[in-house]
Scaffold this motif. Structure first.
Motif, PDB file in Angstrom:
ATOM      1  N   PHE A 279       0.812  -1.215   0.000  1.00  0.00           N
ATOM      2  CA  PHE A 279       0.000   0.000   0.000  1.00  0.00           C
ATOM      3  C   PHE A 279       0.853   1.277   0.000  1.00  0.00           C
ATOM      4  CE2 PHE A 279      -3.282  -2.949   1.693  1.00  0.00           C
ATOM      5  CZ  PHE A 279      -4.291  -2.661   0.781  1.00  0.00           C
TER       6      PHE A 279
ATOM      7  N   TYR B 107      -2.604   3.118   7.607  1.00  0.00           N
ATOM      8  CA  TYR B 107      -3.485   2.067   7.096  1.00  0.00           C
ATOM      9  C   TYR B 107      -3.829   1.019   8.144  1.00  0.00           C
ATOM     10  CZ  TYR B 107      -2.301   4.200   2.634  1.00  0.00           C
ATOM     11  OH  TYR B 107      -2.139   5.104   1.609  1.00  0.00           O
TER      12      TYR B 107
ATOM     13  N   TYR C   4      -6.798  -2.445   9.124  1.00  0.00           N
ATOM     14  CA  TYR C   4      -7.611  -3.525   8.568  1.00  0.00           C
ATOM     15  C   TYR C   4      -8.642  -3.948   9.604  1.00  0.00           C
ATOM     16  CZ  TYR C   4      -9.041  -7.843   6.349  1.00  0.00           C
ATOM     17  OH  TYR C   4      -9.799  -8.835   5.779  1.00  0.00           O
TER      18      TYR C   4
ATOM     19  N   LYS D 144      -3.923  -2.217  16.044  1.00  0.00           N
ATOM     20  CA  LYS D 144      -4.694  -1.372  15.120  1.00  0.00           C
ATOM     21  C   LYS D 144      -5.639  -0.441  15.894  1.00  0.00           C
ATOM     22  CE  LYS D 144      -2.962  -2.682  11.129  1.00  0.00           C
ATOM     23  NZ  LYS D 144      -1.962  -1.771  10.497  1.00  0.00           N
TER      24      LYS D 144
END
Ligand code: NAD
Ligand code: NA
Length: 395
Positions: free
Chosen positions: A52, A222, A224, A243
């Motif tokens: 990414f 980024y 998920y 995250k």
């Protein structure tokens, strides 16, 4: 030399320069074909060499004519021994950027360290003055803390109880049951220390202190989420805690950026084959089923399509739509109810015998080898290739 793929477990030990070059050219062509994005002008990408982060660098440069500085951690080639793919990707990205008259320089080293941050800040100061977009796209199994010198290792484990499910070895196609024992001791904290938001905040604080952030700048990291199927080992496991931390950090960075009218976002991206994701148990089986369903529906995307959409429709559109937790969602197609219902149904049926038909194991494998520059259409692998490729703008 003639370079062939050599694999060990989830990694490929070799990479092909011409295949990496072709991948770069293909991604650039895609971005150009989608037209100009009224996007950033001076960009720092941390984790710029693969996945990414690389797609973000290509989109910035070829979608918005931006100057880019890329930071990454790759192994250079030595005689008879190819570099890691991110090295070749960066060399050929720079080659194409320079051909197009775009500024592009690179820094290879540990982004978690004070030294690499210092070098990057000095380069921005000398060459760009201020930057208006910072992409944070690191995926690393380890981090040495810059203040304490403690070396943290991240783990991929469930929390609370063990997780039993199926997985696939995508090289052999064998589907088998696995059981992953839950996190113990400092596993959660260690994983947060590596993949949480502390380092992102350190970068942003350092840039802001030295007045290197342009008015109205943006920063994006980024994340998920994924389906309930993978929740125990992903979003509700150790990596999910990291995250959560990364996503919470977007708010503290956002507060700090108010003085320069800046914005901080987390973008939740789609599950894709990258070096990082192929190491996570269960995920390859999920991805092979997901690819099948999304390709049949005509809604499959790779990293470059994802990031093109992130820039065009989210970050640099009239408004930036987010979910109720302030996150940008470009996993919207993956998470569609019809897609998830079909994947869940296929999951039940997946065995070594059925997977070749009900899943896209071939697509998985192709994407995996493509990461290393192999199986790329248009490349002559019989041809002698020079492994000693230089990155021209390497500092
Ligand atoms: P990747 O492995 O392709 O890229 C990782 C990048 O980080 C590379 O450029 C590498 O050189 C760099 N890097 C690693 N350690 C470094 C260090 N110490 N110093 C400097 N650079 C370093 O991974 P990716 O899949 O593109 O992941 C990027 C981000 O996207 C991660 O936060 C990941 O969780 C997230 N993400 C991935 C997926 C997926 O399915 N692959 C989905 C959603 C979000
Ligand atoms: Na990346």
């Amino acid at each position: 030399m003639i370079i062939e793929p050599r694999t060990r477990g989830f990694i490929c030990l070799t990479s092909h320069p011409s295949g990496c070059e072709q991948n770069i050219i293909d991604q650039i062509e895609y971005i150009k074909s989608e037209g100009t994005i009224n996007g950033p002008k001076k960009v720092l990408v941390i984790g710029a060499s693969t996945g990414f982060g690389l797609a973000s660098r290509i989109t910035s440069a070829f979608g918005s004519q931006a100057a880019t500085i890329g930071v990454f951690f790759e192994k250079p080639p030595s005689e008879g021994r190819p570099a890691t793919p991110g090295w070749y990707n960066s060399a050929y990205f720079e080659q194409e950027a320079h051909k197009a008259g775009l500024y592009a320089k690179s820094i290879n080293g540990d982004a978690f360290s004070k030294e690499i941050k210092r070098q990057t800040l000095d380069l921005i100061k000398a060459d760009l003055g201020q930057i208006d977009l910072i992409i944070y796209s690191l995926a690393s199994p380890v981090r040495t803390h810059p203040e304490t010198g403690v070396r943290y290792k991240s783990v991929l484990k469930p929390i609370g109880s063990s997780f039993k499910n199926k997985t696939v070895d995508f090289h052999s196609g064998v589907v088998s049951d696995i059981s992953i024992e839950p996190a113990v001791g400092d596993d959660v904290d260690n994983t947060i220390a590596v993949m949480g938001g502390e380092d992102w905040k350190m970068w942003m604080d350092a840039l802001q202190e030295e007045e290197l952030l342009a008015n109205g700048c943006k920063t994006v990291a980024y994340s998920y989420i994924g389906p309930s199927l993978t929740e125990p080992v992903y979003r509700k496991g150790t990596i999910g805690k990291a995250k959560d931390h990364l996503e919470a950090t977007a708010f503290s960075i956002g507060d700090a950026l108010k003085s320069v009218n800046g914005e901080a976002y987390v973008s939740v991206n789609k599950a894709l084959v990258t070096q990082a994701s192929s190491a996570i148990p269960v995920i390859p089986l999920y991805i092979s089923l997901l690819y099948k369903v999304m390709k049949e529906k005509g809604i499959h995307e790779g990293c470059i399509e994802q990031i093109q959409r992130l820039f065009q429709d989210r970050l640099y559109s009239a408004s930036t739509p987010t979910d109720d937790q302030g996150r940008i969602r470009i996993d919207d197609l993956e998470m569609r109810d019809d897609v998830q219902a079909e994947v869940a149904e296929l999951w039940e049926k997946a065995t070594t015998e059925t997977l070749p038909n009900i899943g896209d194991l071939k697509g998985y494998e192709k994407d995996f080898f493509n990461l290393f520059g192999f199986l790329v259409p248009g490349v002559d692998y019989e041809k002698d290739v020079n492994e000693m490729v230089e990155i021209k703008g390497l500092q």
